[in-house]
Design a protein around this motif. Structure first.
Motif, PDB file in Angstrom:
ATOM      1  N   UNK A 295      -4.412  34.624  16.022  1.00 26.73           N
ATOM      2  CA  UNK A 295      -4.830  35.300  14.800  1.00 26.73           C
ATOM      3  C   UNK A 295      -6.323  35.126  14.541  1.00 26.73           C
ATOM      4  N   UNK A 296      -6.841  33.933  14.853  1.00 24.33           N
ATOM      5  CA  UNK A 296      -8.232  33.614  14.548  1.00 24.33           C
ATOM      6  C   UNK A 296      -9.059  33.329  15.801  1.00 24.33           C
ATOM      7  N   UNK A 297      -8.706  33.914  16.931  1.00 25.79           N
ATOM      8  CA  UNK A 297      -9.430  33.608  18.166  1.00 25.79           C
ATOM      9  C   UNK A 297     -10.888  34.061  18.114  1.00 25.79           C
ATOM     10  N   UNK A 298     -11.211  34.979  17.219  1.00 24.69           N
ATOM     11  CA  UNK A 298     -12.592  35.445  17.098  1.00 24.69           C
ATOM     12  C   UNK A 298     -13.406  34.598  16.122  1.00 24.69           C
ATOM     13  N   UNK A 299     -12.800  33.566  15.527  1.00 29.66           N
ATOM     14  CA  UNK A 299     -13.486  32.739  14.537  1.00 29.66           C
ATOM     15  C   UNK A 299     -13.214  31.253  14.795  1.00 29.66           C
ATOM     16  N   UNK A 300     -13.867  30.678  15.815  1.00 29.95           N
ATOM     17  CA  UNK A 300     -13.607  29.265  16.129  1.00 29.95           C
ATOM     18  C   UNK A 300     -14.035  28.313  15.001  1.00 29.95           C
ATOM     19  N   UNK A 301     -15.012  28.708  14.192  1.00 33.35           N
ATOM     20  CA  UNK A 301     -15.418  27.860  13.075  1.00 33.35           C
ATOM     21  C   UNK A 301     -14.284  27.715  12.060  1.00 33.35           C
ATOM     22  N   UNK A 302     -13.566  28.805  11.810  1.00 27.46           N
ATOM     23  CA  UNK A 302     -12.436  28.732  10.889  1.00 27.46           C
ATOM     24  C   UNK A 302     -11.327  27.861  11.464  1.00 27.46           C
ATOM     25  N   UNK A 303     -11.064  27.972  12.767  1.00 26.48           N
ATOM     26  CA  UNK A 303     -10.056  27.125  13.393  1.00 26.48           C
ATOM     27  C   UNK A 303     -10.426  25.647  13.261  1.00 26.48           C
ATOM     28  N   UNK A 304     -11.702  25.340  13.436  1.00 25.25           N
ATOM     29  CA  UNK A 304     -12.148  23.960  13.280  1.00 25.25           C
ATOM     30  C   UNK A 304     -12.018  23.523  11.823  1.00 25.25           C
ATOM     31  N   UNK A 305     -12.287  24.442  10.905  1.00 29.61           N
ATOM     32  CA  UNK A 305     -12.127  24.134   9.482  1.00 29.61           C
ATOM     33  C   UNK A 305     -10.675  23.811   9.152  1.00 29.61           C
ATOM     34  N   UNK A 306      -9.743  24.530   9.767  1.00 32.87           N
ATOM     35  CA  UNK A 306      -8.330  24.234   9.552  1.00 32.87           C
ATOM     36  C   UNK A 306      -7.982  22.833  10.036  1.00 32.87           C
ATOM     37  N   UNK A 307      -8.562  22.448  11.145  1.00 37.12           N
ATOM     38  CA  UNK A 307      -8.317  21.107  11.657  1.00 37.12           C
ATOM     39  C   UNK A 307      -8.831  20.050  10.676  1.00 37.12           C
ATOM     40  N   UNK A 308     -10.001  20.286  10.126  1.00 37.02           N
ATOM     41  CA  UNK A 308     -10.576  19.353   9.154  1.00 37.02           C
ATOM     42  C   UNK A 308      -9.732  19.321   7.885  1.00 37.02           C
ATOM     43  N   UNK A 309      -9.257  20.483   7.430  1.00 37.38           N
ATOM     44  CA  UNK A 309      -8.397  20.524   6.251  1.00 37.38           C
ATOM     45  C   UNK A 309      -7.093  19.764   6.476  1.00 37.38           C
ATOM     46  N   UNK A 310      -6.500  19.908   7.651  1.00 33.76           N
ATOM     47  CA  UNK A 310      -5.285  19.159   7.967  1.00 33.76           C
ATOM     48  C   UNK A 310      -5.531  17.659   7.950  1.00 33.76           C
ATOM     49  N   UNK A 311      -6.666  17.239   8.483  1.00 33.61           N
ATOM     50  CA  UNK A 311      -7.019  15.812   8.460  1.00 33.61           C
ATOM     51  C   UNK A 311      -7.276  15.331   7.033  1.00 33.61           C
ATOM     52  N   UNK A 312      -7.908  16.166   6.218  1.00 32.08           N
ATOM     53  CA  UNK A 312      -8.153  15.801   4.820  1.00 32.08           C
ATOM     54  C   UNK A 312      -6.836  15.650   4.070  1.00 32.08           C
ATOM     55  N   UNK A 313      -5.905  16.572   4.300  1.00 33.04           N
ATOM     56  CA  UNK A 313      -4.593  16.452   3.668  1.00 33.04           C
ATOM     57  C   UNK A 313      -3.879  15.181   4.076  1.00 33.04           C
ATOM     58  N   UNK A 314      -3.967  14.829   5.351  1.00 30.19           N
ATOM     59  CA  UNK A 314      -3.340  13.599   5.844  1.00 30.19           C
ATOM     60  C   UNK A 314      -4.005  12.368   5.228  1.00 30.19           C
ATOM     61  N   UNK A 315      -5.331  12.392   5.066  1.00 32.15           N
ATOM     62  CA  UNK A 315      -6.045  11.267   4.460  1.00 32.15           C
ATOM     63  C   UNK A 315      -5.636  11.094   2.998  1.00 32.15           C
ATOM     64  N   UNK A 316      -5.535  12.202   2.273  1.00 31.85           N
ATOM     65  CA  UNK A 316      -5.108  12.141   0.879  1.00 31.85           C
ATOM     66  C   UNK A 316      -3.680  11.604   0.786  1.00 31.85           C
ATOM     67  N   UNK A 317      -2.821  12.048   1.684  1.00 36.31           N
ATOM     68  CA  UNK A 317      -1.434  11.574   1.687  1.00 36.31           C
ATOM     69  C   UNK A 317      -1.360  10.078   1.977  1.00 36.31           C
ATOM     70  N   UNK A 318      -2.181   9.600   2.895  1.00 42.32           N
ATOM     71  CA  UNK A 318      -2.190   8.179   3.226  1.00 42.32           C
ATOM     72  C   UNK A 318      -2.664   7.352   2.035  1.00 42.32           C
TER      73      UNK A 318
END
Length: 121
Positions: free
Chosen positions: A35-58
């Motif tokens: 879906x986002x193969x033309x926007x690698x920056x957004x894919x990286x942002x999703x990875x950072x958001x997932x890590x942020x959610x995990x940090x908040x949960x911890x």
């Protein structure tokens, strides 16, 4: 206390069953990549958001739950509860798949990814 002990066979059975169930995470990641193969920056942002959610949960676990549910059947109940919450939280990804045909999928994907990162952790 003696009555707070967890029978090892029951705990082992739960852990086996929890990890024996098949997952579909890799399929969804492939879908997002297509879906986002033309926007690698957004894919990286999703990875950072997932890590942020995990940090908040911890942090939430450490401050709100660890003191009450740190041994015996309490921790088993917490593990079961969070496993169910994670399964339900992963269903949030269906919102992204369902809405992808209409508007810009970035508008819904980012907040869902953050929330799912918190719940799944």
């Amino acid at each position: 206390a003696e009555d707070d002990a967890i029978p090892p066979a029951r705990l082992a059975l739960y852990l086996f069953l929890r990890h024996a169930l098949p997952g579909s995470g890799y399929v969804f990641y492939s879908y997002l990549f297509s879906l986002f193969d033309d926007d690698p920056l957004f894919m990286q942002s999703l990875s950072i958001l997932g890590s942020a959610g995990a940090l908040i949960a911890t942090q939430f676990y450490g401050r709100c739950l660890a003191g009450r549910y740190n041994r015996g059947w309490g921790i088993v109940g917490l593990i079961v509860g969070t496993t169910v919450a994670a399964a339900l939280g992963s269903l949030l990804n269906l919102l992204v798949v369902d809405d992808a045909g209409g508007r810009d999928p970035r508008l819904l994907t980012a907040p869902v990814w953050l929330l799912a990162g918190f719940v799944v952790e």
